[in-house]
Every structure is written in structure tokens, then in C-alpha cells.
Design an enzyme around this catalytic site. Structure first.
Site, PDB file in Angstrom:
ATOM      1  N   ARG A 102       0.804  -1.210  -0.049  1.00  0.00           N
ATOM      2  CA  ARG A 102      -0.087  -0.026   0.024  1.00  0.00           C
ATOM      3  C   ARG A 102       1.047   1.185  -0.081  1.00  0.00           C
ATOM      4  O   ARG A 102       1.604   1.305   0.935  1.00  0.00           O
ATOM      5  CB  ARG A 102      -0.849  -0.028   1.290  1.00  0.00           C
ATOM      6  CG  ARG A 102      -1.772   1.356   1.600  1.00  0.00           C
ATOM      7  CD  ARG A 102      -2.949   1.317   2.336  1.00  0.00           C
ATOM      8  NE  ARG A 102      -3.811   0.669   2.007  1.00  0.00           N
ATOM      9  CZ  ARG A 102      -5.241   0.719   2.312  1.00  0.00           C
ATOM     10  NH1 ARG A 102      -5.191   1.224   3.514  1.00  0.00           N
ATOM     11  NH2 ARG A 102      -6.104   0.106   2.033  1.00  0.00           N
ATOM     12  N   HIS A 129      -7.486   0.816  -6.494  1.00  0.00           N
ATOM     13  CA  HIS A 129      -7.633   0.035  -4.933  1.00  0.00           C
ATOM     14  C   HIS A 129      -8.309  -1.268  -5.575  1.00  0.00           C
ATOM     15  O   HIS A 129      -9.617  -1.505  -5.223  1.00  0.00           O
ATOM     16  CB  HIS A 129      -8.555   0.770  -4.050  1.00  0.00           C
ATOM     17  CG  HIS A 129      -8.519   0.090  -2.869  1.00  0.00           C
ATOM     18  ND1 HIS A 129      -7.713  -0.826  -2.418  1.00  0.00           N
ATOM     19  CD2 HIS A 129      -9.185   0.614  -1.660  1.00  0.00           C
ATOM     20  CE1 HIS A 129      -7.897  -1.065  -1.024  1.00  0.00           C
ATOM     21  NE2 HIS A 129      -8.672  -0.373  -0.477  1.00  0.00           N
ATOM     22  N   GLN A 132     -10.180  -3.721  -3.415  1.00  0.00           N
ATOM     23  CA  GLN A 132     -11.352  -3.312  -2.541  1.00  0.00           C
ATOM     24  C   GLN A 132     -12.767  -3.769  -3.770  1.00  0.00           C
ATOM     25  O   GLN A 132     -13.701  -4.156  -3.363  1.00  0.00           O
ATOM     26  CB  GLN A 132     -11.391  -1.977  -2.111  1.00  0.00           C
ATOM     27  CG  GLN A 132     -12.853  -1.528  -1.667  1.00  0.00           C
ATOM     28  CD  GLN A 132     -13.118  -2.187  -0.375  1.00  0.00           C
ATOM     29  OE1 GLN A 132     -12.209  -1.925   0.809  1.00  0.00           O
ATOM     30  NE2 GLN A 132     -14.430  -2.419  -0.143  1.00  0.00           N
ATOM     31  N   ASP A 220     -17.116   7.452  -1.849  1.00  0.00           N
ATOM     32  CA  ASP A 220     -15.873   7.326  -1.023  1.00  0.00           C
ATOM     33  C   ASP A 220     -15.543   8.721  -0.392  1.00  0.00           C
ATOM     34  O   ASP A 220     -16.394   9.747  -0.767  1.00  0.00           O
ATOM     35  CB  ASP A 220     -14.618   6.659  -2.018  1.00  0.00           C
ATOM     36  CG  ASP A 220     -13.496   6.379  -1.089  1.00  0.00           C
ATOM     37  OD1 ASP A 220     -13.693   6.394   0.067  1.00  0.00           O
ATOM     38  OD2 ASP A 220     -12.422   6.497  -1.701  1.00  0.00           O
ATOM     39  N   CYS A 260     -16.328   1.739   0.928  1.00  0.00           N
ATOM     40  CA  CYS A 260     -15.139   0.733   1.138  1.00  0.00           C
ATOM     41  C   CYS A 260     -14.798   1.000   2.638  1.00  0.00           C
ATOM     42  O   CYS A 260     -14.064   0.243   3.246  1.00  0.00           O
ATOM     43  CB  CYS A 260     -13.799   1.072   0.249  1.00  0.00           C
ATOM     44  SG  CYS A 260     -13.538   2.887   0.269  1.00  0.00           S
ATOM     45  N   ARG A 288     -13.549  -8.772   2.332  1.00  0.00           N
ATOM     46  CA  ARG A 288     -12.233  -8.711   1.979  1.00  0.00           C
ATOM     47  C   ARG A 288     -11.331  -9.738   2.382  1.00  0.00           C
ATOM     48  O   ARG A 288     -10.378 -10.030   1.782  1.00  0.00           O
ATOM     49  CB  ARG A 288     -11.458  -7.098   2.643  1.00  0.00           C
ATOM     50  CG  ARG A 288     -12.364  -5.655   2.393  1.00  0.00           C
ATOM     51  CD  ARG A 288     -11.877  -5.399   1.107  1.00  0.00           C
ATOM     52  NE  ARG A 288     -10.419  -5.335   0.845  1.00  0.00           N
ATOM     53  CZ  ARG A 288      -9.441  -4.416   1.042  1.00  0.00           C
ATOM     54  NH1 ARG A 288     -10.021  -3.045   1.748  1.00  0.00           N
ATOM     55  NH2 ARG A 288      -8.533  -4.170   1.124  1.00  0.00           N
TER      56      ARG A 288
HETATM   57  N1  NVA Z   1      -9.782   6.762  -1.347  1.00  0.00           N
HETATM   58  C1  NVA Z   1      -9.464   6.404  -0.272  1.00  0.00           C
HETATM   59  C2  NVA Z   1      -9.700   4.920   0.139  1.00  0.00           C
HETATM   60  C3  NVA Z   1      -9.436   4.246   1.689  1.00  0.00           C
HETATM   61  C4  NVA Z   1      -9.655   2.727   1.632  1.00  0.00           C
HETATM   62  C5  NVA Z   1      -8.003   6.573   0.341  1.00  0.00           C
HETATM   63  O1  NVA Z   1      -7.154   6.499  -0.687  1.00  0.00           O
HETATM   64  O2  NVA Z   1      -7.775   7.347   1.197  1.00  0.00           O
HETATM   65  N1   CP Z   2     -11.081  -0.040   2.586  1.00  0.00           N
HETATM   66  C1   CP Z   2      -9.875  -0.044   3.221  1.00  0.00           C
HETATM   67  O1   CP Z   2      -9.221  -0.453   2.309  1.00  0.00           O
HETATM   68  O2   CP Z   2      -9.853   0.032   4.519  1.00  0.00           O
HETATM   69  P1   CP Z   2      -8.547   0.432   5.152  1.00  0.00           P
HETATM   70  O3   CP Z   2      -7.888   1.718   4.615  1.00  0.00           O
HETATM   71  O4   CP Z   2      -8.951   0.273   6.763  1.00  0.00           O
HETATM   72  O5   CP Z   2      -7.487  -0.768   4.948  1.00  0.00           O
END
Ligand code: NVA
Ligand code: CP
Length: 305
Positions: A102, A129, A132, A220, A260, A288
Site C-alpha cells: 500500500r 484500489h 476493494q 468514498d 469501502c 475483503r
Molecule cells: N480513497 C481512499 C480509500 C481508503 C480505503 C483513500 O485512498 O484514502
Molecule cells: N477499505 C480499506 O481499504 O480500508 P483500510 O484503509 O482500513 O485498509
């Protein structure tokens, strides 16, 4: 080497097999039946950003499969002190069987994967992502059957989640209706590529128009990780882009709501929607675990394809 950096790294028939495996693994988990397909395997999990669901689902998931996970945060690895991605990929992939990342720039994961001798999984970049959205589609199909030909509505930011929904439209054959504020739309090149691969996408200015006839409505956060300093300006730009009961009412009677998570009630979604009867966000979060377990098994089986 077979990686999962984008939904478009999978073929439709592979997704069917992967979802069938996820369903079996979910049943095994509920029944307490052992399913140790990754006995003795190790996965490195590299996190440059925060996480709750992704870390726990991958870590618990590989443990349940008989393997082991190593949590590596940028703050306490040499990667965080500037060791080149290529060097880190070469070293780690001599020691572990799978790597999950990540991070911020999507190019970083592409560079890492190029030098890795083991499968690399995208656990979120600024661009995509895929874990997800793969799970969200599995969750939709669990509740309502095939998503092919259905209408999915996205209200909000042109971010990593929307980009993966756009890729998914090419792979799964649903029609995507999108409403994003001006200046916060999806990446144009990614969109054009997906349309070139058969994605059916309609862009609309008004969330009420975008929600018309929807089978699934999703959104989101207004400011993603790394955009914290833009929170205030985004709150103004996105004020009309909340999934409210009025927006949900424009969808079909059996439309589902997904997010998500983490969610901000009163910003991108009204509390009565996310906590209401059309919301499947807790199933979505749980899945997930099951879908990523299937993904890890799939990648280990197809590592050298
Ligand atoms: N769009 C959000 C998703 C978090 C799971 C982010 O990148 O922070
Ligand atoms: N939806 C998701 O990826 O959550 P986290 O940021 O908690 O991993």
C-alpha cells in the site's frame, strides 16, 4: 511473474474461478474447516499509509491459510530511508512468497513488481484500489447475482476507488454512471483505456441524474489519504455530492449501497443511508478477508503463468 496491480490483470473466467474459491473459503471459515492452502508460505506487507481492513484481512487471511505475514511499515524499514525500490524488491522476493504493498504513487508499485520474483498485490495506490473493488463486486453478486448489465453509480471523487470501478466496468460489463464535481473527475487516460477495452461509462453533473436506475450506489471519502491538507477546500467542492436518502430513492427498489470505509457520516454519505437497510458495508468489509484469501491462493497457483 503474475501480479495483481489492477483489476485488468485478471481475465473474466479467472474471476469466476476466484469468486467460486472465495465462496468455498468463506463456507470453510464459517464451518471451522481447515483450508491450509498456503502452508509454510510467507507474505511481506509493505504499508506507506494507514490501514485497518486491508492489514487485518490480509494478515488474518494468510494465517488462516496456514501461512505467515510480516508487517513492514515505511517508518521502520530501509525503504522508508530511501533504499531503492528495485533493490528492496530483489531482496524481499528472495525471502518471501508473496508481497503486498500500500503506497502513494502507482508507478512505485509497477517499479517494485518489475523487480520482484514473487507475485505483488496492490493493496491501494493513489491511482487504484483493486482488492476493494474486486471484493465489492463479489459482495454485489452474493446479494443480487451477476453484475453484468447492471447499473453502478459512483457519486464523488475521481479517486483510486472510482478508477478501479472504471476498470471493473471493462472486465465485468456493468454500466457505470458517475457524478463528480468539476476539477475532481477521474483520470482521463485511465478512462479512455477502459472505454477502449469495452467499459460503458456515462458522466453526469448531478448526483440525482447519476443515481437514476442504479442497482448499486457507491461513494468514498472526499479527501483520500495524502490529501488531508485539502480537506477544507474539498468540503466546499463536494457539498452537493453526498449520498442521501433522496439519491438512494432514484435507484431501483432493490439497489444496494456500498462504501469501502472508513466513512464520514454527514460528508460523502448520510448516516441514514450507510446505517440503513440498503447498505451492505459490513458484508463488504468482511468479504475483503474471503476474496483476498482466494486471491492469494490464485496468485500462488499462477505465479509463473
Ligand atoms: N480513497 C481512499 C480509500 C481508503 C480505503 C483513500 O485512498 O484514502
Ligand atoms: N477499505 C480499506 O481499504 O480500508 P483500510 O484503509 O482500513 O485498509
Amino acid at each position: 511473474m503474475r501480479h495483481f496491480l489492477s483489476l485488468l490483470d485478471l481475465h473474466c473466467d479467472e474471476v469466476d474461478a476466484l469468486f467460486a474459491l472465495a465462496t468455498t473459503l468463506k463456507r470453510d471459515h464459517y464451518a471451522g474447516r481447515p483450508h491450509r492452502f498456503l502452508e509454510g508460505k510467507t507474505m511481506a506487507m509493505i504499508f506507506d499509509k494507514a490501514s485497518t481492513r486491508t492489514r487485518v484481512s490480509f494478515e488474518a487471511g494468510i494465517f488462516q491459510l496456514g501461512g505467515h505475514a510480516l508487517f513492514l511499515h515505511a517508518d521502520n524499514t530501509q525503504l522508508g530511508r530511501g533504499e531503492p525500490l528495485a533493490d528492496s524488491a530483489k531482496v524481499l522476493s528472495r525471502m518471501v512468497d508473496l508481497i503486498m504493498i500500500r503506497t502513494f504513487e502507482h508507478d512505485s508499485i509497477i517499479e517494485f513488481a518489475k523487480h520482484s520474483h514473487v507475485p505483488v498485490i496492490n493493496a491501494l495506490t493513489d491511482l487504484l484500489h483493486p482488492c476493494q473493488v474486486l471484493t465489492d463486486i463479489f459482495t454485489y453478486q452474493e446479494h443480487r447475482g451477476s453484475i453484468k448489465g447492471k447499473t453502478v453509480t459512483w457519486i464523488g471523487d475521481g479517486n483510486n476507488m472510482l478508477h478501479s470501478w472504471i476498470n471493473g466496468a471493462a472486465l465485468f460489463g456493468y454500466h457505470l454512471q458517475v457524478a463528480s464535481p468539476i476539477g475532481y473527475q477521474a483520470d482521463e487516460m485511465l478512462m479512455r483505456d477502459a472505454i477502449g477495452q469495452g467499459a460503458k461509462i456515462t458522466f453526469m453533473a448531478d448526483p440525482l441524474d447519476a443515481a437514476l436506475g442504479a442497482d448499486l450506489i457507491t461513494t468514498d471519502v472526499w479527501a483520500s489519504m495524502g490529501q488531508e491538507q485539502e480537506q477544507e477546500i474539498r468540503e466546499k467542492a463536494f457539498v452537493d455530492y453526498q449520498v442521501t436518502a433522496e439519491v438512494m430513492a432514484r435507484g431501483n427498489d432493490d439497489a444496494l449501497f456500498m462504501h469501502c470505509l472508513p466513512a464520514h457520516r454527514g460528508e460523502e454519505v448520510a448516516a441514514e443511508v450507510i446505517d440503513g437497510s440498503q447498505s451492505v458495508v459490513w458484508d463488504e468489509a468482511e468479504n475483503r478477508l474471503h476474496v483476498q484469501k482466494a486471491l492469494m491462493v490464485f496468485l500462488m497457483q499462477h505465479a509463473k503463468d
